[in-house]
Design an enzyme around this catalytic site. Structure first.
Site, short mmCIF file in Angstrom:
data_model
loop_
_atom_site.label_atom_id
_atom_site.label_comp_id
_atom_site.label_asym_id
_atom_site.label_seq_id
_atom_site.Cartn_x
_atom_site.Cartn_y
_atom_site.Cartn_z
N GLU A 134 -10.68 -13.45 3.14
CA GLU A 134 -12.13 -13.58 3.31
C GLU A 134 -12.71 -14.50 2.23
OE1 GLU A 134 -16.18 -10.98 2.76
OE2 GLU A 134 -14.40 -9.91 3.48
N CYS B 269 -13.93 0.24 11.81
CA CYS B 269 -15.32 -0.17 11.83
C CYS B 269 -15.54 -1.07 13.04
CB CYS B 269 -15.68 -0.91 10.54
SG CYS B 269 -14.78 -2.49 10.35
N HIS C 72 -6.07 -6.13 8.36
CA HIS C 72 -5.03 -5.79 7.39
C HIS C 72 -4.51 -4.36 7.61
CE1 HIS C 72 -6.47 -9.12 4.43
NE2 HIS C 72 -5.58 -9.57 5.30
#
Length: 333
Positions: free
Chosen positions: A141, A27, A56
């Site tokens: 996160e 992305c 990751h």
């Protein structure tokens, strides 16, 4: 395109179908994070320290480590004054304060979409809300977002967690979500929040990022005609794990693989159609290698199934652009 081998493993003749879900793989936030480390190595020289994994994925981390990036768990492993990159998952204010105190040369790789969630957390807490964060405990996160307003934020993972909430004021409660969650499962948790707290303050836009949503929709579009799903991604990649779970919830066996080497022949027994996708942090070339590897088990035909075209791009941070305009660190199309 078609890949053919002399292996006669496929039952009843003909080629095994591989349906490629699209979008898949990198992305915009991942591409930006990787480019940040690459540019830092080019401009600062090795070593460049990276707090946690930049994204990751074991392949990406291994490649960057081979080029001079040093991945550390915490800043106390970084020499004073050295260059350090914060990962795409974001960090808490406490980490930023430590970096400032140690005079580290910080380059922020936080995905702009994660940064927006952090900004909402500060704003919601600032107006006096109890902020309910929907996410997975221990994920980097989530730790970063919790750190924005630790006294005002509570983490929930399930509907049962929602039932056990006891906010100070049920009229002053809002919610945020981790960007890489299951769309369907998150909807259930948010639905429970709305039912329990009718005055719930909702964010103006969804926090689950476009890439996570698109990859789930793309897999969902092909899973019904597939006998098996293969998801390229690492075990600590939240969005990749969610893809495996999506497939299994619908009754289609699914496996998470880091690379083609992880494919087991027994998975393919009796399988005529394979759904193939990759999490947002998995490189495109790994998918190509999986297709090639599948061809070694018998003839395969490959069909692209793209539901949408992603055009989002993110600017590099100002520290690598040579300017001082932080407003340009957002997205472009």
């Amino acid at each position: 395109m078609a890949y053919v081998s002399s292996d006669e493993h496929v039952e009843n003749g003909g080629a095994r179908r591989v349906l490629l879900a699209g979008p898949r793989s990198f992305c915009a936030g991942v591409e930006r994070a990787i480019e940040i480390v690459e540019e830092a190595l080019e401009s600062r020289g090795a070593p460049v320290y990276v707090r946690k994994e930049i994204v990751h994925n074991v392949s990406v981390v291994g490649d960057l480590a081979g080029r001079g990036a040093v991945f550390v768990d915490e800043l106390d492993q970084v020499p004073d004054g050295a260059t350090v990159v914060f990962s795409a998952h974001g960090v808490s204010p406490a980490v930023r304060e430590e970096a400032d105190r140690r005079a580290l040369d910080v380059i922020d790789g936080t995905c702009p979409l994660v940064a927006k969630v952090h900004a909402k957390a500060r704003r919601f807490a600032g107006r006096g809300d109890t902020v309910v964060l929907v996410g997975h405990a221990g994920h980097e996160e989530v730790e970063g977002t919790l750190g924005e307003a630790p006294e005002s934020t509570v983490l929930v993972e399930t509907v049962e967690d929602v039932r056990n909430l006891s906010p100070a004021d049920a009229r002053q409660i809002s919610y945020l979500t981790q960007t890489t969650l299951s769309v369907d499962e998150t909807a259930e948790v948010v639905g429970a929040l709305r039912e329990r707290f009718p005055l719930l303050h909702e964010p103006a836009s969804e926090d689950i990022c476009y890439a996570t949503t698109n990859r789930q929709k793309a897999l969902n579009a092909i899973i019904g005609e597939s006998d098996l799903a293969l998801v390229v991604g690492s075990t600590n990649s939240s969005n990749s794990v969610r893809l495996v779970e999506l497939s299994r919830r619908q009754g289609t066996p699914a496996h998470l693989i880091d690379s083609a080497a992880d494919i087991r022949p027994e998975w393919l027994e009796g399988v005529r159609t394979i759904a193939l996708t990759a999490g947002a942090s998995a490189p495109h070339h790994l998918v190509t290698e999986v297709v090639t590897a599948l061809g070694e088990f018998g003839p395969v035909s490959v069909e692209e199934r793209e539901i949408t075209r992603e055009t989002v791009r993110f600017e590099l941070p100002s520290a690598l652009r040579g300017d001082t305009d932080p407003s340009a660190d957002g997205s472009t199309s």
